[in-house]
Design a protein around this motif. Structure first.
Motif, PDB file in Angstrom:
ATOM      1  N   LYS A 188      -5.797 -12.047  -2.439  1.00  0.00           N
ATOM      2  CA  LYS A 188      -5.826 -11.933  -3.676  1.00  0.00           C
ATOM      3  C   LYS A 188      -5.641 -10.549  -3.977  1.00  0.00           C
ATOM      4  O   LYS A 188      -4.878 -10.122  -4.952  1.00  0.00           O
ATOM      5  CB  LYS A 188      -7.361 -12.258  -4.126  1.00  0.00           C
ATOM      6  N   LEU A 189      -6.048  -9.584  -3.102  1.00  0.00           N
ATOM      7  CA  LEU A 189      -5.924  -8.158  -3.526  1.00  0.00           C
ATOM      8  C   LEU A 189      -4.395  -7.938  -3.396  1.00  0.00           C
ATOM      9  O   LEU A 189      -3.789  -6.979  -4.013  1.00  0.00           O
ATOM     10  CB  LEU A 189      -6.749  -7.233  -2.479  1.00  0.00           C
ATOM     11  N   PHE A 231       0.642  -5.397 -10.193  1.00  0.00           N
ATOM     12  CA  PHE A 231       0.221  -4.110 -10.749  1.00  0.00           C
ATOM     13  C   PHE A 231       1.276  -3.179 -10.474  1.00  0.00           C
ATOM     14  O   PHE A 231       1.965  -2.246 -11.206  1.00  0.00           O
ATOM     15  CB  PHE A 231      -0.923  -3.258  -9.990  1.00  0.00           C
ATOM     16  N   SER A 269      -7.120  -8.684   1.274  1.00  0.00           N
ATOM     17  CA  SER A 269      -7.191  -9.988   1.014  1.00  0.00           C
ATOM     18  C   SER A 269      -5.876 -10.364   0.283  1.00  0.00           C
ATOM     19  O   SER A 269      -5.361  -9.784  -0.220  1.00  0.00           O
ATOM     20  CB  SER A 269      -8.351 -10.464   0.074  1.00  0.00           C
ATOM     21  N   GLN A 322      -7.544  -4.809   5.642  1.00  0.00           N
ATOM     22  CA  GLN A 322      -8.733  -5.182   4.888  1.00  0.00           C
ATOM     23  C   GLN A 322      -8.253  -5.594   3.407  1.00  0.00           C
ATOM     24  O   GLN A 322      -8.979  -5.438   2.519  1.00  0.00           O
ATOM     25  CB  GLN A 322      -9.428  -4.011   4.734  1.00  0.00           C
ATOM     26  N   TRP A 359       0.863  -1.150  -0.163  1.00  0.00           N
ATOM     27  CA  TRP A 359       0.099   0.230  -0.001  1.00  0.00           C
ATOM     28  C   TRP A 359       0.613   1.080   0.089  1.00  0.00           C
ATOM     29  O   TRP A 359       0.705   2.074  -0.683  1.00  0.00           O
ATOM     30  CB  TRP A 359      -0.801  -0.017   0.982  1.00  0.00           C
ATOM     31  N   ALA A 383      -2.595  -8.850  -6.525  1.00  0.00           N
ATOM     32  CA  ALA A 383      -2.992  -8.093  -7.481  1.00  0.00           C
ATOM     33  C   ALA A 383      -2.261  -6.643  -7.534  1.00  0.00           C
ATOM     34  O   ALA A 383      -1.685  -6.334  -8.773  1.00  0.00           O
ATOM     35  CB  ALA A 383      -4.627  -7.974  -7.668  1.00  0.00           C
ATOM     36  N   LEU A 384      -2.255  -6.026  -6.498  1.00  0.00           N
ATOM     37  CA  LEU A 384      -1.368  -5.067  -6.136  1.00  0.00           C
ATOM     38  C   LEU A 384       0.091  -5.423  -6.442  1.00  0.00           C
ATOM     39  O   LEU A 384       0.654  -4.287  -7.213  1.00  0.00           O
ATOM     40  CB  LEU A 384      -1.347  -4.616  -4.629  1.00  0.00           C
TER      41      LEU A 384
END
Ligand SMILES: [Mn+2]
Ligand SMILES: [Mn+2]
Ligand SMILES: [Mn+2]
Ligand SMILES: [Mn+2]
Lengths: 215, 215
Positions: A108-109, A116, A106, A104, A79, A112-113
């Motif tokens: 998966k997130l 990216f 996951s 918060q 993040w 993906a981040l």
DNA sequence: AATTATTTTTAGGTAGTCCTAACTTAAATA
DNA sequence: TATTTAAGTTAGGACTACCTAAAAATAATT
């Protein structure tokens, strides 16, 4: 698992809880909660097999706790990287946002981040970002304050604290900055360094110099 | 403010709580909590001047509650847009991630995301994204089920439900799809449409056709 | 070794959000 | 209108994560 439990696990990790016993007080100070609250939460984390607790002696992470901590650190730093690289945040401002988003996120997130962002290896202040499997290289824990005069070094990591990062930002010092250590002034005085990029002399406080890691 | 309170405000808004009285039961069903929990929470939201409650009659949002709801919807939809546009999520998979991220999103973060995404006007399933000031155009609330045979229409928005979005994804129907309505089969049978792009006939269930908004 | 100071644990409470079950009110049906 | 059904509210209780204050354990000092 709850955000607070996760923050307990994470701070135990950040305080070195895989190698040494962390005291109740260190956790209480780090999270700004009462000592009694720490004892209570630790009891629950013991039941969940995330930490080992020797009463009056200290707390260490289990293998499971270590793994959870790594995942959290990964999410946190992903993040931070996103906020700086893409949302144009200042490095000093990202920690508090990441501190809540991490809980918060996951798996998966996170993955993906990670893709990216181009599978980044370091967060904006130089912390190592574990990969998809939680693997990460050991990072230097040599502190600027301990470098001898005359040595040429690269700043690799800065402790993630808003005031510290703002102070160093104003001095033009960040992760990847190369400097020569000129001298250490006495009585806990500043460390004087010369930035190689522009030959500027910079005075870094004694305390800050203990929160800057170098290679 | 807590995540649950925010979700109460948001669902009251989504159920139309700016124009009509929302029942306890609608909220309980929407959030999957007991009726007693709703009454209790509503009492607190009344104290905070976010909703107006006429016992046994229903609940509406105050101006303040409306504003909060808009901010939440904006954050929710910005995340959904980010997940689809940049993280390559499927439209059907973004809602649950956005449902938790929305509560940890500062106004600063929302604005930064908004700029990063290029000030998007719609989320991936066609919902309007309010701008920095919370302004947003009224969106169509004409439902596919109510369109007469022979009409040519564009799908503008689909109710944000995982199963519905998956069902429609498999049919090749999404926001911005243009179709001609061919016929409505009797006894709550499907609506048959022809997709203009490829002249394919598609059968959309009665229930789904009530959850698709068109222009 | 005795005293004092610090750290940690234990005990008793508060606040937030949820639950079920009982009761009340309103709406629908006979 | 009387009865039944549905919806909404109230009451009592559970659980989590925090707190303060008192008690117990450990460490530091005299
Ligand atoms: Mn950080
Ligand atoms: Mn955190
Ligand atoms: Mn959604
Ligand atoms: Mn939500």
């Amino acid at each position: 698992m709850t955000p607070m439990k996760e923050d307990y696990i994470k701070i135990i990790f950040e305080l070195g809880g895989t190698e040494r016993k962390i005291s109740n007080k260190e956790i209480a100070l780090g999270l700004d909660v009462a000592a009694g609250s720490v004892t209570e939460m630790i009891t629950k984390l013991v039941e969940e097999k995330l930490v080992i607790h020797e009463p009056y002696a200290g707390i260490t992470l289990t293998q499971l706790g270590h793994q959870l901590a790594i995942e959290l650190v990964r999410k946190h730093r992903l993040w931070e990287t996103f906020l700086v690289d893409d949302l144009k945040y200042e490095v000093a401002d990202v920690h508090s946002e990441a501190e809540v988003l991490e809980h918060q996120t996951s798996d998966k997130l996170a993955d993906a981040l990670y893709d990216f962002l181009g599978k980044p290896k370091f967060c904006p202040h130089g912390g190592v970002i574990p990969d998809e499997n939680g693997d990460y290289p050991e990072s230097s824990n040599i502190v600027l304050a301990d470098i001898e005069d005359g040595q040429e070094i690269t700043i690799t990591r800065i402790i993630d604290n808003h005031d510290l990062l703002t102070y160093l930002h104003n001095l033009g010092v960040s992760a990847n900055t190369k400097v020569i250590v000129l001298r250490h002034e006495p009585f806990e005085g500043p460390v004087i360094v010369k930035r190689l990029a522009d030959e500027t002399e910079i005075s870094i406080s004694f305390k800050a110099a203990h929160n800057i890691f170098v290679q």
